[in-house]
Write a protein that holds these residues in place. Structure first.
Motif, PDB file in Angstrom:
ATOM      1  N   GLY A  23       0.783  -1.238   0.023  1.00 30.29           N
ATOM      2  CA  GLY A  23      -0.040   0.105  -0.125  1.00 30.29           C
ATOM      3  C   GLY A  23       0.848   1.190  -0.024  1.00 30.29           C
ATOM      4  O   GLY A  23       0.387   2.359  -0.614  1.00 30.29           O
ATOM      5  N   ARG A  25       4.365   1.423  -0.635  1.00 29.41           N
ATOM      6  CA  ARG A  25       5.209   1.599  -1.603  1.00 29.41           C
ATOM      7  C   ARG A  25       5.144   0.350  -2.585  1.00 29.41           C
ATOM      8  O   ARG A  25       5.956  -0.556  -2.485  1.00 29.41           O
ATOM      9  CB  ARG A  25       6.537   1.472  -0.927  1.00 29.41           C
ATOM     10  N   PRO A  26       4.184   0.378  -3.475  1.00 31.37           N
ATOM     11  CA  PRO A  26       3.801  -0.438  -4.303  1.00 31.37           C
ATOM     12  C   PRO A  26       4.911  -0.885  -5.068  1.00 31.37           C
ATOM     13  O   PRO A  26       5.071  -2.167  -5.555  1.00 31.37           O
ATOM     14  CB  PRO A  26       2.581  -0.077  -5.065  1.00 31.37           C
ATOM     15  N   THR A  34       8.547   3.825 -11.397  1.00 35.04           N
ATOM     16  CA  THR A  34       7.481   4.914 -10.982  1.00 35.04           C
ATOM     17  C   THR A  34       6.185   4.240 -10.816  1.00 35.04           C
ATOM     18  O   THR A  34       5.374   3.807 -12.079  1.00 35.04           O
ATOM     19  CB  THR A  34       7.303   5.936 -11.763  1.00 35.04           C
ATOM     20  N   PRO A  35       5.558   3.856  -9.892  1.00 32.18           N
ATOM     21  CA  PRO A  35       4.199   3.204  -9.546  1.00 32.18           C
ATOM     22  C   PRO A  35       2.977   4.095 -10.338  1.00 32.18           C
ATOM     23  O   PRO A  35       3.042   5.378 -10.116  1.00 32.18           O
ATOM     24  CB  PRO A  35       3.775   3.000  -8.338  1.00 32.18           C
ATOM     25  N   ALA A  37      -1.076   5.445 -10.955  1.00 30.16           N
ATOM     26  CA  ALA A  37      -2.089   5.668 -10.152  1.00 30.16           C
ATOM     27  C   ALA A  37      -2.686   4.297 -10.035  1.00 30.16           C
ATOM     28  O   ALA A  37      -3.061   4.080  -8.595  1.00 30.16           O
ATOM     29  CB  ALA A  37      -3.044   6.631 -10.706  1.00 30.16           C
ATOM     30  N   GLU A  39      -1.713   1.079  -9.905  1.00 26.48           N
ATOM     31  CA  GLU A  39      -0.656   0.387  -9.019  1.00 26.48           C
ATOM     32  C   GLU A  39      -0.853   0.797  -7.778  1.00 26.48           C
ATOM     33  O   GLU A  39      -0.923  -0.043  -6.604  1.00 26.48           O
ATOM     34  CB  GLU A  39       0.907   0.299  -9.734  1.00 26.48           C
ATOM     35  N   ARG A  40      -1.122   2.155  -7.389  1.00 29.35           N
ATOM     36  CA  ARG A  40      -1.013   2.706  -6.046  1.00 29.35           C
ATOM     37  C   ARG A  40      -2.415   2.096  -5.380  1.00 29.35           C
ATOM     38  O   ARG A  40      -2.736   1.975  -4.245  1.00 29.35           O
ATOM     39  CB  ARG A  40      -1.007   4.109  -5.870  1.00 29.35           C
ATOM     40  N   GLY A  43      -2.651  -1.438  -4.948  1.00 27.89           N
ATOM     41  CA  GLY A  43      -1.747  -1.683  -3.673  1.00 27.89           C
ATOM     42  C   GLY A  43      -2.487  -1.470  -2.430  1.00 27.89           C
ATOM     43  O   GLY A  43      -2.638  -2.092  -1.256  1.00 27.89           O
ATOM     44  N   TRP A  44      -3.393  -0.290  -2.384  1.00 26.18           N
ATOM     45  CA  TRP A  44      -4.135   0.067  -0.814  1.00 26.18           C
ATOM     46  C   TRP A  44      -5.335  -0.797  -1.016  1.00 26.18           C
ATOM     47  O   TRP A  44      -5.786  -1.163  -0.063  1.00 26.18           O
ATOM     48  CB  TRP A  44      -4.485   1.594  -1.099  1.00 26.18           C
TER      49      TRP A  44
END
Length: 114
Positions: A23, A25-26, A34-35, A37, A39-40, A43-44
């Motif tokens: 969540g 640091r995906p 660079t993740p 949006a 991916e982030r 992750g969350w």
């Protein structure tokens, strides 16, 4: 049972830690530069499900011995099977090994607490 309970606790804490890393640091887990949006977001989304399940797996053998705790641990083991399958599909050998180990620990604890 004490060694198995300790192994289950370590497995649950490891699962929680990796979910939080995913969540926060995906890119650390996906190994992308660079993740994005998306991916982030995912992750969350993963962390919001994995952290409560990890906490439940951590406390299930103590708080809910018997069938209820066994069911929770079985659900945690099933989630790890899914993670291992994703590892196979993406050829991430550390993910396969880690998730397989956690599957075995949660499943063995589920059987022992049933």
């Amino acid at each position: 049972m004490n060694a198995l309970s300790a192994a289950n606790a370590v497995a649950a804490v490891a699962s929680i830690a990796f979910a939080l890393v995913g969540g926060v640091r995906p890119a650390a887990l996906s190994q992308s530069g660079t993740p994005s949006a998306g991916e982030r977001f995912y992750g969350w989304m993963y962390a919001t499900r994995a952290v409560p399940l990890g906490l439940a797996a951590l406390f299930a053998p103590i708080a809910w011995p018997g069938p209820a705790g066994s069911l929770i641990l079985s659900a945690a083991a099933a989630a790890q099977v899914g993670d291992a399958a994703i590892g196979v599909a993406t050829r991430k050998w550390t993910m396969i090994a880690g998730a397989s180990l956690l599957t075995a620990v949660h499943a063995a604890t589920a059987v022992a607490t049933a």
